[in-house]
Scaffold this active site. Structure first.
Site, short mmCIF file in Angstrom:
data_model
loop_
_atom_site.label_atom_id
_atom_site.label_comp_id
_atom_site.label_asym_id
_atom_site.label_seq_id
_atom_site.Cartn_x
_atom_site.Cartn_y
_atom_site.Cartn_z
N GLU A 1 3.29 -0.46 -2.05
CA GLU A 1 4.79 0.46 -2.76
C GLU A 1 5.33 1.68 -2.26
O GLU A 1 5.73 2.24 -2.96
CB GLU A 1 5.42 -0.27 -4.53
CG GLU A 1 6.58 0.18 -4.87
CD GLU A 1 7.23 -0.84 -3.83
OE1 GLU A 1 7.07 -2.07 -3.56
OE2 GLU A 1 8.12 -0.73 -3.31
C1 LIG Z 1 -2.44 -6.59 -1.59
C2 LIG Z 1 -1.19 -6.15 -0.70
C3 LIG Z 1 0.17 -6.46 -1.76
C4 LIG Z 1 0.93 -6.55 -0.47
N1 LIG Z 1 2.74 -6.23 -0.49
C5 LIG Z 1 3.15 -6.58 0.10
C6 LIG Z 1 4.43 -7.27 0.12
O1 LIG Z 1 4.90 -8.47 -1.14
N2 LIG Z 1 5.05 -6.87 0.39
C7 LIG Z 1 5.30 -6.30 1.76
O2 LIG Z 1 6.31 -5.85 2.58
N3 LIG Z 1 4.57 -5.49 1.75
C8 LIG Z 1 3.10 -5.33 1.21
N4 LIG Z 1 2.35 -4.88 1.29
C9 LIG Z 1 1.78 -3.69 1.96
C10 LIG Z 1 1.73 -2.20 1.26
O3 LIG Z 1 2.49 -1.78 1.24
C11 LIG Z 1 0.99 -1.49 3.44
O4 LIG Z 1 0.44 -1.79 2.78
C12 LIG Z 1 1.34 0.01 2.52
O5 LIG Z 1 2.98 0.53 2.63
C13 LIG Z 1 0.97 0.93 3.83
O6 LIG Z 1 0.65 0.61 4.29
P1 LIG Z 1 -0.12 0.17 5.73
O7 LIG Z 1 -1.55 -0.83 5.24
O8 LIG Z 1 0.04 -0.15 7.28
O9 LIG Z 1 -1.43 1.82 5.92
P2 LIG Z 1 -0.25 3.29 6.89
O10 LIG Z 1 0.97 2.97 7.38
O11 LIG Z 1 -1.28 2.18 8.14
O12 LIG Z 1 -1.64 4.00 6.39
C14 LIG Z 1 -2.60 4.96 6.24
C15 LIG Z 1 -2.97 5.65 5.94
O13 LIG Z 1 -2.02 6.73 6.52
C16 LIG Z 1 -1.34 8.04 5.18
N5 LIG Z 1 0.42 8.14 6.69
C17 LIG Z 1 0.77 6.73 6.90
N6 LIG Z 1 2.36 7.78 7.12
C18 LIG Z 1 2.21 8.63 7.14
C19 LIG Z 1 3.18 9.82 7.48
N7 LIG Z 1 4.06 9.82 7.51
N8 LIG Z 1 2.40 11.24 6.86
C20 LIG Z 1 1.03 11.05 5.97
N9 LIG Z 1 0.36 10.57 5.92
C21 LIG Z 1 0.57 8.83 6.34
C22 LIG Z 1 -0.66 6.96 4.38
O14 LIG Z 1 -0.54 7.41 3.23
C23 LIG Z 1 -2.16 5.97 4.47
O15 LIG Z 1 -3.63 6.10 3.28
C24 LIG Z 1 0.85 -5.11 0.76
C25 LIG Z 1 -0.26 -3.80 1.21
C26 LIG Z 1 -1.14 -5.01 0.50
C27 LIG Z 1 -2.58 -4.46 0.98
#
Ligand SMILES: Cc1cc2nc3c(=O)[nH]c(=O)nc-3n(C[C@H](O)[C@H](O)[C@H](O)COP(=O)(O)OP(=O)(O)OC[C@H]3O[C@@H](n4cnc5c(N)ncnc54)[C@H](O)[C@@H]3O)c2cc1C
Length: 596
Positions: free
Chosen positions: A442
């Site tokens: 989220e």
């Molecule tokens: C168990 C689980 C359930 C989930 N449920 C859903 C769901 O129901 N529906 C759905 O759509 N998604 C869902 N998600 C996805 C979740 O919302 C994402 O994992 C989350 O938004 C982070 O994206 P990412 O994993 O690609 O990490 P990334 O975006 O790759 O982030 C990696 C790191 O980089 C940092 N970062 C990224 N961009 C920036 C920036 N611009 N500035 C500073 N720091 C940054 C982040 O804070 C993080 O620390 C779920 C994820 C999990 C693990």
């Protein structure tokens, strides 16, 4: 293994004194309810959650949800039955409009039920939570026809909802998503593409799943300006409301996770069997991100609740353990026997740290939830606007601060158990494992901090934040009236608030956004810690007034806990100011080669 007992007195105390529930029930919108009736209902909900949902927690963790060869998902034993009883009980319907099968009750009362559900079984609770998000999206943006088809079934829980945003290349950067939507010529759309990490994307607890999917239409502009929102039902719905054909949306695998094993987290594919899954556009093309934002406040708050709920569950278990485990001899204890570990100062420090943080989280979350009610239903329009702004400011803090605390508090729960916390038998480790997701999904907590410093602090050029700080400062007069016992609380609250104001003004005057971004996470922590102290102190004033009438130990504990938080935890906030105001220099002076 622990049981869960809903902390009803704490919940009602927070509703009464920090969220201002009695005021809400004087408004036309909620005139069918009064506080006593609502507290009675929460009592019932607490019993239900303890008896029906909590017993599914451990088995859910141990067995997890399973993907079958035919693409169906079998949830852990007891999940389906618990869900059926949840639907029957109507506990999911409280804050939704009666026109769609809801009960028109305050959002903050619904949040109290969510708190209990999440403490009882966080993995299971994600199913109704995602459904609530889908309901929110449809209430705000669905056409009357879409509302008529889907809303009542979602509100009652007969059908569940999901949110499909994330793709392998589009996580925090939702604008990078690639799923495609092509018009089908008959007003419907065909959706193709893959989504990952979809919570409760497939399961066996309800007969239909209403997926809300973000996708790009042909010629959509790049980035977030070119995203549209679609309804993609698992089973298409016939004109008479009965279920029709199976839609072309499938779960291709389940993620293996650290925690929340009972929650099926799905990799989903659309369009594998043909032209694509049938989808129905919500609102206008390319407005999908704007629509997501309107419901994100509620969804982020619901995730914030997880930090509170899982800490409460871990606290109950740690307290139970500390009351029976004997080790060593406490100072002054008889030489003949070992002492209960709860007699040792270090264990008391950990327990009180948990209890104080839990009360601060509850205060912050319930205040934020009541701001949703005030922003929608306050009889005075100017106040509705004011609470809309306050809600916008508080939401990133209410998501990130409790979820970071959740990881810390559940870790303390393990520490109190010693080695018995590190092994899986006691169940203390499950809470810590479950808690770890909440700072990630989220919107990661890093993204929440960025939202706070770049978008929310600048609301009305900083005046929304300054008005909140002025309200915090005005508590000092009540603390002074409350007497000598509050002097140290006043001092630490004043220092914490001064630190928050200094850091805020520094951020507002930053010329280089990188400097503000570098301090964003410590700033959010500072904000949450000070807001927590203010709310505990406010509760302490209310408790001390009530204590004059009776010597209730529950109220006395409120004073002790607030005193502990304000004098031992709140002062740590002052130490965060240098991290907030350091700027980005050091971070970018690091030679990246030297990090290897
Ligand atoms: C168990 C689980 C359930 C989930 N449920 C859903 C769901 O129901 N529906 C759905 O759509 N998604 C869902 N998600 C996805 C979740 O919302 C994402 O994992 C989350 O938004 C982070 O994206 P990412 O994993 O690609 O990490 P990334 O975006 O790759 O982030 C990696 C790191 O980089 C940092 N970062 C990224 N961009 C920036 C920036 N611009 N500035 C500073 N720091 C940054 C982040 O804070 C993080 O620390 C779920 C994820 C999990 C693990």
């Amino acid at each position: 293994m622990s049981t869960y007992s809903a902390p009803l007195r704490d919940i009602t105390f927070t509703l009464e004194h920090l969220a201002g529930l009695p005021e809400l029930t004087t408004w036309e919108q909620f005139s069918h309810a009064d506080s006593d009736m609502l507290y009675g209902a929460l009592d019932e909900a607490g019993r239900f959650v303890g008896e029906v949902i909590a017993p599914t927690n451990v088995i859910g963790d141990q067995t997890g949800s399973k993907l079958n060869d035919d693409g169906t998902v079998t949830t852990p034993a007891g999940f389906k039955e618990a869900y059926a009883r949840f639907v029957e009980s109507g506990w999911g319907t409280l804050p939704f409009p009666s026109a769609f099968g809801g009960q028109d009750l305050p959002w903050v009362v619904g949040i109290a039920v969510v708190e209990m559900l999440k403490s009882a079984n966080m993995a299971w609770s994600l199913c109704p939570m995602l459904t609530h998000s889908a309901i929110d999206a449809l209430i705000h943006h669905g056409s009357p026809e879409q509302q008529a088809i889907y809303l009542e079934k979602l509100v009652t829980g007969e059908w569940t909802g999901t949110m499909l945003l994330t793709e392998p290349e589009a996580g925090s950067d939702v604008g990078a998503l690639r799923a495609k939507a092509t018009p089908d010529g008959d007003g419907t759309w065909r959706i193709t593409g893959s989504k990952i990490f979809i919570t409760w994307g497939e399961h066996d607890v309800a007969e239909n799943i209403i997926h809300l999917v973000l996708a790009r239409t042909p010629d959509a502009p790049p980035g977030t300006r070119g995203i549209s929102l679609f309804i993609v039902p698992k089973f298409l719905v016939n004109a008479d409301g009965s279920l029709g054909e199976r839609n072309d949306i499938k779960t291709v695998s389940l993620e293996h996770k650290i925690g929340i094993h009972g929650s099926p987290t799905c990799v989903m594919s659309m369009g594998d069997d043909g032209e694509g899954a049938v989808g129905y556009l919500i609102g206008e093309e390319n407005r999908g991100m704007a629509y997501m934002f309107t419901m994100m406040n509620n969804a982020r708050l619901a995730v914030g609740v997880e930090g509170l709920s899982i800490s409460e569950r871990a606290y109950q278990q740690a307290l139970e353990f500390a009351r029976v485990r004997r080790q060593g001899r406490a100072i002054g204890a008889p030489k003949t026997e070992s002492s209960l570990i709860i007699e040792h100062p270090d264990i008391r420090r950990m327990l009180l740290t948990m209890k104080a943080n839990i009360e601060a989280m509850r205060g912050l979350i319930y205040l934020t939830a009541a701001s949703i009610d005030r922003s929608r239903h306050h009889p005075d329009e100017a106040q509705r606007v004011r609470y809309e702004e306050l809600l916008a400011l508080l939401t990133p803090v209410a998501k990130a601060w409790p979820t970071d605390r959740g990881v810390e508090m559940t870790s303390l729960g393990i520490q109190i158990h010693g080695g018995m916390g590190y092994v899986e038998e006691t169940g203390a480790a499950q809470h810590w494992r479950d808690s770890r997701i909440a700072p990630i999904y989220e919107g990661t907590n890093g993204i929440q901090a960025i939202d706070l410093v770049l978008r929310k602090l600048s609301l009305r050029k900083g005046d929304v934040a300054r008005e909140l700080f002025a309200e915090m400062a005005s508590l000092d007069a009540d603390l002074e009236t409350a007497g000598e016992g509050f002097v140290s609380m006043r001092e630490s609250l004043a220092s914490g608030l001064a630190a928050l104001e200094t850091a805020t003004e520094w951020l507002l005057s930053c010329e280089d956004p990188n400097d503000a971004l570098a301090g964003a996470t410590p700033y959010l922590e500072l904000f949450g810690t000070v807001a927590g102290g203010w709310l505990l102190a406010k509760g302490a004033v209310a408790a001390s007034r009530a204590l004059e009438e009776n010597g209730d130990p529950f109220l006395r504990a409120k004073l002790t806990t607030a005193h502990f938080y304000c004098t031992q935890l709140l002062p740590q906030a002052v130490g965060l100011v240098p991290s907030v105001t350091a700027g980005a220099g050091t971070l970018f002076n690091v030679d990246l080669e030297q990090l290897t």
